[in-house]
Design an enzyme around this catalytic site. Structure first.
Site, PDB file in Angstrom:
ATOM      1  CG  HIS A   1      40.291  -9.269   9.697  1.00  0.00           C
ATOM      2  ND1 HIS A   1      40.821  -8.356   8.813  1.00  0.00           N
ATOM      3  CD2 HIS A   1      38.953  -9.069   9.659  1.00  0.00           C
ATOM      4  CE1 HIS A   1      39.852  -7.637   8.272  1.00  0.00           C
ATOM      5  NE2 HIS A   1      38.708  -8.059   8.761  1.00  0.00           N
TER       6      HIS A   1
ATOM      7  CB  SER B   1      37.033  -7.619   5.754  1.00  0.00           C
ATOM      8  OG  SER B   1      37.431  -6.601   6.607  1.00  0.00           O
TER       9      SER B   1
ATOM     10  CG  ASP C   1      44.030  -8.414   7.391  1.00  0.00           C
ATOM     11  OD1 ASP C   1      43.776  -9.631   7.396  1.00  0.00           O
ATOM     12  OD2 ASP C   1      43.379  -7.583   8.057  1.00  0.00           O
TER      13      ASP C   1
HETATM   14  N1  ARG Z   1      39.460  -2.883  11.540  1.00  0.00           N
HETATM   15  C1  ARG Z   1      39.371  -3.988  10.641  1.00  0.00           C
HETATM   16  C2  ARG Z   1      37.907  -4.446  10.535  1.00  0.00           C
HETATM   17  O1  ARG Z   1      37.059  -4.169  11.100  1.00  0.00           O
HETATM   18  C3  ARG Z   1      40.300  -5.110  10.962  1.00  0.00           C
HETATM   19  C4  ARG Z   1      40.042  -5.883  12.216  1.00  0.00           C
HETATM   20  C5  ARG Z   1      40.988  -6.989  12.504  1.00  0.00           C
HETATM   21  N2  ARG Z   1      42.292  -6.544  12.943  1.00  0.00           N
HETATM   22  C6  ARG Z   1      42.628  -6.235  14.218  1.00  0.00           C
HETATM   23  N3  ARG Z   1      43.837  -5.779  14.472  1.00  0.00           N
HETATM   24  N4  ARG Z   1      41.806  -6.402  15.226  1.00  0.00           N
HETATM   25  O2  ARG Z   1      37.162  -5.009  10.918  1.00  0.00           O
HETATM   26  N1  GLU Z   2      37.876  -4.765   8.702  1.00  0.00           N
HETATM   27  C1  GLU Z   2      36.529  -4.576   8.225  1.00  0.00           C
HETATM   28  C2  GLU Z   2      35.812  -5.895   7.991  1.00  0.00           C
HETATM   29  O1  GLU Z   2      36.059  -6.831   8.702  1.00  0.00           O
HETATM   30  C3  GLU Z   2      36.525  -3.724   7.032  1.00  0.00           C
HETATM   31  C4  GLU Z   2      36.853  -2.403   7.472  1.00  0.00           C
HETATM   32  C5  GLU Z   2      35.649  -1.508   7.457  1.00  0.00           C
HETATM   33  O2  GLU Z   2      34.804  -1.561   8.342  1.00  0.00           O
HETATM   34  O3  GLU Z   2      35.657  -0.758   6.487  1.00  0.00           O
HETATM   35  O4  GLU Z   2      34.923  -6.004   7.187  1.00  0.00           O
END
Ligand code: ARG
Ligand code: GLU
Length: 712
Positions: free
Chosen positions: A84, A624, A221
């Site tokens: 991502h 991330s 990921d």
């Molecule tokens: N929750 C994770 C982060 O903030 C991954 C986001 C990307 N993945 C998704 N399925 N949208 O940012």
């Molecule tokens: N998916 C998150 C990011 O893009 C990390 C997850 C979190 O917020 O801990 O940094």
């Protein structure tokens, strides 16, 4: 035994911490934590983690792009981060002819690696406290703006003495602990970073938004890049003559595997936390802001979903918009629930009462009630601003109209903006959102917080839907050809376009009615919170305070650990390929895996292939892509998420619920080699001895395995 107990007590006295595993520590001060880390299993020295005299682990970590972390895994600049995090670059190289998002991309040699204009990574050369220099010339009694200018002038001169664009050296001064301390960070920025590989989204985004922020998780990921430099190893613009960058340090990979209880740490760049916030701020976030924003996004997501499920084309158009809308929406739900469950507002109020009892008769007396009144004054305007943002600004055509006006005013070409807008625009979604969001604004904003223009229009049209019909039938922003033909000379005429008129009316209402209150209360809060932070440290002199996250490099440590999300359920901390096959369903987009993975699974012997794991490391957005390391500092995973029940950790950390989610490095190797067919990348990596991962070329055939079984 007695000795152990005594030394454990000593350690806990020397390095007290708010709660187990909470904290994002400054690498340069890691010596203060190293005993605690050691007591939890870490076998490294502080110098191994951060050193300015020798290569240390920090030299293998980068800030990737604007808001992710990445790590070096070879002496030829090979870098790992999340799928991502690489998403937009992978997308930019994709077209209908070669859809790398759908199919994945694997360079078969360095010559095939793809440059990414605009992408850079930054290494931290060193960091040091510079509070005295930054505040030189400041004296108590100066006003806030005098203080600001002292800080600005001093910072500028420090930065100027260090910056060296030719060598890619860039200094930055960051305020920590609400600007009670200032730190200098000296970075080296590399700007030729090429895409080496990415799995198909059906692996890299497996589970999609359904599984996002959740456990059990099975997302691969990750994506792979390479940093290039000039022949001397210096940062350079993209050039075919550049060579792979040889980092001072890269991570050794351990495939020995992880067990519950194993020590792990995360080295990366968390973006933003508010651990020392006042109860009023927490109350506003959990009880006002999060619920309001969640409700507005629920409306938007519902409309998007309805049309996305009716058409494959619309689903593709809105997949990225839908993902980013849903990402925060889901996080806010976990966050406000977590704050309610922990009764954080009450706990903070209780803390403030104890603080005030301590502060009586000192310069800090009454500080917490002063902060409360500032928040109270600010709240209605701030909520109106957030509401504006989540309603009017989220109506695509209005936002587009504003972007085009800005481009024309600034003399920038509108072509790319027009093209990217219409590529992913589906008018029925936007029309329905317009009516629903304007209606929500009308119903939920107090009369005094509605722009006069808004009230007039609602009175004239009688409903949001009727107003919508007028905007969409008269605005030229629905018409690609007409918008494309606009020039600067049309700016005046655009003012009466219904989309521009509406957006501009809100924008000037914001500038005139909201912004002054927000800016002046922000100003007051800055100095009051600075005092409050300082006073909290005096009030609890034995507590180890870590600075709130601000995208600077941090170390968080903990252990591999499952958790219980609710009564009668315990989540194991490791997921496997078996779970992917259990979820696999060709009819559900988020769970439709590549046929190749099904075929590999069908060979047998892969059921227990590890995929993701949970640990108690304190992470946040920005982490991330961060390396997850074992007790010896070897790479065992890549961080990519947190569990939903623990997302309040940006405000309050709960050791029972807060878990970071990482991809197991062995799954990454498996996907690169078996699905990507890019085993050549593994040849560059360094592996710790006694690993459990078997290269596929070395993998025993069923017959051989049977032989070994007989022999053994
Ligand atoms: N929750 C994770 C982060 O903030 C991954 C986001 C990307 N993945 C998704 N399925 N949208 O940012
Ligand atoms: N998916 C998150 C990011 O893009 C990390 C997850 C979190 O917020 O801990 O940094």
């Amino acid at each position: 035994m007695k000795r152990i107990i005594v030394s454990l007590i000593l350690i806990s006295l020397l390095a007290p911490c708010a709660s187990a595993d909470e904290g994002m520590w400054l690498p340069s001060l890691i010596a203060k934590r190293i005993d605690d880390m050691g007591s939890k299993g870490c076998r490294l020295t502080a110098e191994d983690i951060y050193s300015i005299n020798q290569a240390s682990l920090k030299d293998a970590v980068v800030l990737f792009g604007g808001g992710c972390t990445g790590e070096l895994v070879s002496d030829r600049g090979l870098l790992l981060t999340n799928h991502h995090c690489g998403y937009s670059y992978i997308q930019r190289h994709s077209s209908t002819g070669h859809d790398y998002l759908r199919d994945g991309f694997w360079a078969s040699s360095p010559a095939e690696e793809l440059p990414n204009p605009g992408l850079s990574v930054r290494f931290l050369d060193r960091m040091e406290e510079v509070t005295a220099q930054v505040l030189h010339g400041f004296s108590e009694g100066m006003s806030e703006s005098q203080r600001d200018s002292v800080v600005a002038v001093n910072s500028k001169s420090i930065i100027r003495s260090i910056d060296n664009p030719a060598k890619g050296i860039k200094a930055s001064i960051e305020a920590l602990y609400y600007a009670n301390q200032y730190y200098l960070f000296v970075y080296r920025i590399y700007r030729d970073v090429r895409l080496v590989g990415a799995p198909p989204s059906s692996i890299g985004k497996f589970g999609g938004d359904t599984d996002n922020w959740m456990w059990p998780r099975h997302t691969g990921d990750f994506s792979v890049f390479r940093i290039y430099a000039d022949k001397d190893g210096n940062p350079a613009d993209y050039s075919p003559d550049n060579v792979p960058y040889k980092p001072r340090k890269h991570f050794r990979i351990s495939t020995r595997g992880l067990r519950e209880g194993d020590f792990t740490f995360v080295y990366g760049c968390p973006g933003s936390t508010r651990e020392y916030a006042h109860s009023e701020e927490v109350r506003y976030i959990a009880e006002v802001s999060d619920p309001q924003k969640i409700a507005l996004r629920t409306i938007r997501l519902g409309i998007q979903k309805k049309y996305m499920s009716q058409s494959q084309e619309v689903r593709i158009q809105y997949s990225s918009k839908n993902a980013s809308t849903a990402n925060a929406w889901k996080k806010w739900q976990g966050e406000s629930k977590g704050i309610a469950r922990l009764r954080t507002v009450e706990a903070k109020q209780d803390f403030e009462r104890r603080f005030e009892a301590w502060a009586k008769g000192t310069q800090y007396e009454g500080l917490t009630s002063r902060i409360k009144t500032i928040y109270e004054r600010r709240e209605p305007s701030y909520l109106a601003y957030e509401y504006f943002y989540e309603t009017i600004r989220s109506i695509e055509i209005l936002h587009f109209a504003s972007n085009i006006q800005n481009c024309l005013k600034g003399g920038r070409p509108i072509g790319p903006v027009v093209a990217s807008f219409f590529k992913d625009y589906y008018r029925p979604i936007d029309e329905e959102c317009f009516a629903a969001l304007v209606d929500a604004f009308d119903k939920n904003m107090p009369e005094v917080f509605k722009p006069a223009y808004f009230k007039q229009k609602m009175a004239a049209f009688g409903s949001a839907a009727a107003w919508r019909d007028d905007v969409f039938s008269r605005s030229i922003f629905t018409d690609r050809d007409k918008v494309s033909a606009l020039t600067k000379a049309d700016l005046k005429a655009l003012e009466s376009d219904p989309a521009c008129e509406l957006y501009n009316a809100f924008q000037s209402w914001y500038e005139k009615d909201l912004r002054p209150v927000i800016v002046s209360t922000d100003h007051e809060l800055r100095s009051a919170m600075r005092e409050y932070m300082k006073a909290q440290m005096l009030f609890e002199p034995d507590k180890a305070f870590y600075p709130d996250a601000n995208l600077t490099l941090r170390v968080a440590y903990g252990q591999v650990k499952g958790y219980s999300p609710c009564d009668a359920v315990y989540y194991n901390p490791v997921s496997t390929l078996k779970g992917i096959i259990e979820k696999d369903n060709p009819d559900i987009f988020d769970y439709n895996i590549p046929q190749k993975l099904r075929d590999i699974y069908a060979e047998g012997g892969h059921e227990s292939q590890p995929v993701c794991f949970l640990a108690t490391n304190h992470t946040s957005g920005g982490n991330s892509g961060s390396p997850v390391l074992n007790a010896d500092g070897e790479l065992v995973g890549i961080n990519f998420d947190r569990v939903w029940e623990g997302t309040m950790s940006d405000i309050v950390f709960d050791p029972d619920y807060c878990r970071n989610i990482s991809i197991d490095i062995r799954y990454l190797l498996f996907i690169i080699e078996r699905v990507g067919g890019a085993g050549w990348l593994l040849d560059e990596m360094d592996f710790a001895p006694n690993g459990s991962y078997q290269r596929s070329s070395l993998r025993a055939t069923p017959l051989l395995r049977a032989c070994r079984f007989v022999q053994g």
